[in-house]
Design a protein around this motif. Structure first.
Motif, PDB file in Angstrom:
ATOM      1  N   MET A   1       0.851  -1.168   0.000  1.00 52.04           N
ATOM      2  CA  MET A   1       0.000   0.000   0.000  1.00 52.04           C
ATOM      3  C   MET A   1       0.897   1.232   0.000  1.00 52.04           C
ATOM      4  N   SER A   5      -2.423   6.290  -0.887  1.00 44.99           N
ATOM      5  CA  SER A   5      -3.732   5.636  -0.822  1.00 44.99           C
ATOM      6  C   SER A   5      -4.195   5.412   0.610  1.00 44.99           C
ATOM      7  N   ASP A   9      -8.106   5.048   1.962  1.00 44.05           N
ATOM      8  CA  ASP A   9      -8.551   3.805   2.568  1.00 44.05           C
ATOM      9  C   ASP A   9      -9.138   4.045   3.952  1.00 44.05           C
TER      10      ASP A   9
END
Length: 57
Positions: A1, A5, A9
């Motif tokens: 990840m 992001s 999220d």
């Protein structure tokens, strides 16, 4: 990840959590509302039938 992001999220997770809490509160209020007119067995059946499509899906 990636780092870019992570905030997205976290925001999505918070919105899903908010939706879940509102759904549980709505279901509880609805069950209490119809409990005046239906037996406990019928209320449990309605609750199970309402959640069945979510579980199957």
């Amino acid at each position: 990840m990636s780092a870019s992001s992570a905030p997205t999220d976290a925001r999505a997770a918070a919105l899903w959590m908010l939706f879940a809490v509102l759904a549980f509160a709505g279901m509880d209020a609805g069950m209490k509302w119809i409990a005046n007119d239906y037996s406990a067995f019928q209320v449990a059946t309605f609750r199970s039938l309402a959640t069945l499509p979510l579980i199957v899906g």
